[in-house]
Design a protein around this motif. Structure first.
Motif, PDB file in Angstrom:
ATOM      1  N   GLY A  27      15.036  25.029  51.161  1.00  0.00           N
ATOM      2  CA  GLY A  27      16.033  24.890  52.568  1.00  0.00           C
ATOM      3  C   GLY A  27      17.435  25.134  52.409  1.00  0.00           C
ATOM      4  N   ARG A  28      17.495  26.387  51.234  1.00  0.00           N
ATOM      5  CA  ARG A  28      18.877  27.032  50.463  1.00  0.00           C
ATOM      6  C   ARG A  28      18.742  28.063  50.419  1.00  0.00           C
ATOM      7  NH1 ARG A  28      22.016  23.808  46.524  1.00  0.00           N
ATOM      8  NH2 ARG A  28      24.669  23.971  47.183  1.00  0.00           N
ATOM      9  N   THR A  29      19.957  28.667  50.911  1.00  0.00           N
ATOM     10  CA  THR A  29      19.612  30.611  50.592  1.00  0.00           C
ATOM     11  C   THR A  29      20.039  30.751  48.952  1.00  0.00           C
ATOM     12  OG1 THR A  29      22.048  31.028  50.967  1.00  0.00           O
ATOM     13  CG2 THR A  29      20.851  30.979  52.762  1.00  0.00           C
ATOM     14  N   LEU A  30      19.465  31.164  48.630  1.00  0.00           N
ATOM     15  CA  LEU A  30      19.833  31.922  47.309  1.00  0.00           C
ATOM     16  C   LEU A  30      21.677  31.967  46.424  1.00  0.00           C
ATOM     17  CD1 LEU A  30      17.059  34.311  46.626  1.00  0.00           C
ATOM     18  CD2 LEU A  30      16.908  31.801  45.537  1.00  0.00           C
ATOM     19  N   LEU A  31      21.426  32.229  47.279  1.00  0.00           N
ATOM     20  CA  LEU A  31      23.261  33.612  47.873  1.00  0.00           C
ATOM     21  C   LEU A  31      24.067  31.513  47.381  1.00  0.00           C
ATOM     22  CD1 LEU A  31      25.535  34.553  47.218  1.00  0.00           C
ATOM     23  CD2 LEU A  31      25.799  34.931  49.393  1.00  0.00           C
ATOM     24  N   ASP A  32      24.057  30.667  48.326  1.00  0.00           N
ATOM     25  CA  ASP A  32      24.329  29.266  48.835  1.00  0.00           C
ATOM     26  C   ASP A  32      24.275  28.694  47.442  1.00  0.00           C
ATOM     27  OD1 ASP A  32      25.960  29.607  50.862  1.00  0.00           O
ATOM     28  OD2 ASP A  32      24.241  28.385  52.149  1.00  0.00           O
ATOM     29  N   ARG A  33      23.246  28.606  46.928  1.00  0.00           N
ATOM     30  CA  ARG A  33      23.128  28.010  45.788  1.00  0.00           C
ATOM     31  C   ARG A  33      23.581  28.360  44.246  1.00  0.00           C
ATOM     32  NH1 ARG A  33      18.101  25.032  45.016  1.00  0.00           N
ATOM     33  NH2 ARG A  33      16.589  24.886  46.529  1.00  0.00           N
ATOM     34  N   ALA A  34      23.873  29.930  44.029  1.00  0.00           N
ATOM     35  CA  ALA A  34      24.048  30.433  42.969  1.00  0.00           C
ATOM     36  C   ALA A  34      26.019  30.602  43.498  1.00  0.00           C
ATOM     37  CB  ALA A  34      24.595  32.342  43.523  1.00  0.00           C
ATOM     38  N   ILE A  35      26.587  30.267  44.239  1.00  0.00           N
ATOM     39  CA  ILE A  35      27.370  29.737  44.624  1.00  0.00           C
ATOM     40  C   ILE A  35      28.317  28.445  43.894  1.00  0.00           C
ATOM     41  CG2 ILE A  35      29.311  29.472  46.716  1.00  0.00           C
ATOM     42  CD1 ILE A  35      27.978  31.859  48.027  1.00  0.00           C
ATOM     43  N   ALA A  36      27.110  27.332  44.774  1.00  0.00           N
ATOM     44  CA  ALA A  36      27.455  26.087  44.375  1.00  0.00           C
ATOM     45  C   ALA A  36      27.137  25.829  42.619  1.00  0.00           C
ATOM     46  CB  ALA A  36      26.161  25.296  44.950  1.00  0.00           C
ATOM     47  N   LEU A  37      26.655  26.648  41.631  1.00  0.00           N
ATOM     48  CA  LEU A  37      27.014  26.837  40.729  1.00  0.00           C
ATOM     49  C   LEU A  37      28.856  27.350  40.255  1.00  0.00           C
ATOM     50  CD1 LEU A  37      23.142  28.189  39.290  1.00  0.00           C
ATOM     51  CD2 LEU A  37      23.810  25.900  39.225  1.00  0.00           C
ATOM     52  N   GLY A  38      29.094  28.084  40.937  1.00  0.00           N
ATOM     53  CA  GLY A  38      29.810  28.406  40.575  1.00  0.00           C
ATOM     54  C   GLY A  38      30.471  27.434  40.377  1.00  0.00           C
ATOM     55  N   ARG A  39      30.866  27.001  41.388  1.00  0.00           N
ATOM     56  CA  ARG A  39      31.801  25.959  42.283  1.00  0.00           C
ATOM     57  C   ARG A  39      31.944  24.728  41.265  1.00  0.00           C
ATOM     58  NH1 ARG A  39      30.740  27.068  48.560  1.00  0.00           N
ATOM     59  NH2 ARG A  39      32.314  28.464  48.706  1.00  0.00           N
ATOM     60  N   ASP A  40      30.869  23.877  41.236  1.00  0.00           N
ATOM     61  CA  ASP A  40      30.433  23.134  39.824  1.00  0.00           C
ATOM     62  C   ASP A  40      31.246  23.396  38.689  1.00  0.00           C
ATOM     63  OD1 ASP A  40      28.910  20.784  39.944  1.00  0.00           O
ATOM     64  OD2 ASP A  40      27.988  21.922  38.155  1.00  0.00           O
ATOM     65  N   ALA A  41      30.912  24.556  38.188  1.00  0.00           N
ATOM     66  CA  ALA A  41      31.849  25.094  36.683  1.00  0.00           C
ATOM     67  C   ALA A  41      33.188  25.241  36.941  1.00  0.00           C
ATOM     68  CB  ALA A  41      30.447  26.319  36.764  1.00  0.00           C
ATOM     69  N   GLY A  42      33.917  25.238  38.254  1.00  0.00           N
ATOM     70  CA  GLY A  42      34.917  25.381  38.409  1.00  0.00           C
ATOM     71  C   GLY A  42      35.581  26.500  38.226  1.00  0.00           C
ATOM     72  N   ALA A  43      34.528  27.780  38.587  1.00  0.00           N
ATOM     73  CA  ALA A  43      34.784  29.077  38.165  1.00  0.00           C
ATOM     74  C   ALA A  43      35.784  29.344  39.634  1.00  0.00           C
ATOM     75  CB  ALA A  43      34.010  30.321  38.533  1.00  0.00           C
ATOM     76  N   LYS A  44      36.786  30.398  39.239  1.00  0.00           N
ATOM     77  CA  LYS A  44      37.724  30.436  40.007  1.00  0.00           C
ATOM     78  C   LYS A  44      38.415  32.130  39.619  1.00  0.00           C
ATOM     79  CE  LYS A  44      39.158  26.764  42.857  1.00  0.00           C
ATOM     80  NZ  LYS A  44      40.576  25.726  42.696  1.00  0.00           N
TER      81      LYS A  44
END
Length: 222
Positions: A27-44
């Protein structure tokens, strides 16, 4: 950086009309899953490169803070794509993600940050034991020695997630190249390392791997 420019030919016919990163798993795109990992890690910042059906990815990300590195004119592979995106990413080390894998257990990105040692490392790869790599066809990619350095061949699979110094990218003459070329130079210099992921991992390379990944996600919820 999230590598989202590829054509995803192995995932056909699902990729005949949409880019692979926009395929949904659980129920979630692969891209959204990857972005969520980055945001959760504080990546900017978070940068996504695009090529095949890139407008769909642009539309999907419209209104977000994710930055697009456009490769519409030419697909540059991972090394060339990362080098093109450097002005958007900024100076210093970067983390990269392949969106076509599913992770369970701890977010691999903070683990890379915690294990990074700039005095010893130019690359730190997240690895998965081949016998735990779901959806994977073929053997491993690397081995680890007692210090954590990687060498080619062995029973560890590259998980599609790494931390990397980017200063050597400028020394590569080719415009289109894989990051494997950079890794080989770092391995030769003893500057490429790896750590292993303790959770689940599934390669989303073919349509039949989607139910495998969804089963793995269901196990993680229980």
């Amino acid at each position: 950086m999230i590598f989202a420019a590829g054509k995803g030919t192995r995932m056909a016919p699902l990729t005949d009309s949409r880019p692979k990163p926009l395929i949904e798993v659980g129920g979630r795109t692969l891209l959204d899953r990857a972005i969520a990992l980055g945001r959760d890690a504080g990546a900017k910042p978070i940068v996504v490169n695009t090529h095949y059906l890139g407008q769909q990815i642009r539309d999907h990300l419209q209104g977000s803070d994710v930055v697009i590195s456009d490769e519409a004119d030419k697909l540059l592979e991972t090394g060339g794509g990362l080098r093109k995106a450097l002005p958007l990413l900024g100076a210093g080390r970067v983390m990269t993600l392949n969106p076509d894998v599913i992770w369970t257990g701890p977010n691999p990105l903070p683990a890379l940050s915690m294990a990074w040692d700039a005095a010893r490392m130019d690359a730190l790869l997240m690895l998965v034991h081949a016998d735990r790599a779901r959806g994977r066809i073929g053997g491993g990619d690397f081995s680890l020695d007692h210090t954590g350095r990687i060498t080619r061949g062995g029973d560890l699979v590259y998980g599609g997630c790494q931390m990397l110094r980017t200063d050597r990218l400028g020394s590569i003459a080719e415009e289109v190249f894989s990051l494997n070329l950079l890794w080989d130079r770092m391995i030769e210099d003893g500057r490429a390392y790896g750590i292993t992921h303790p959770g689940g991992w599934c390669d989303l390379g073919r349509p039949e791997t989607i139910p495998i990944a969804e089963a793995m996600l269901a196990e993680d919820v229980v």
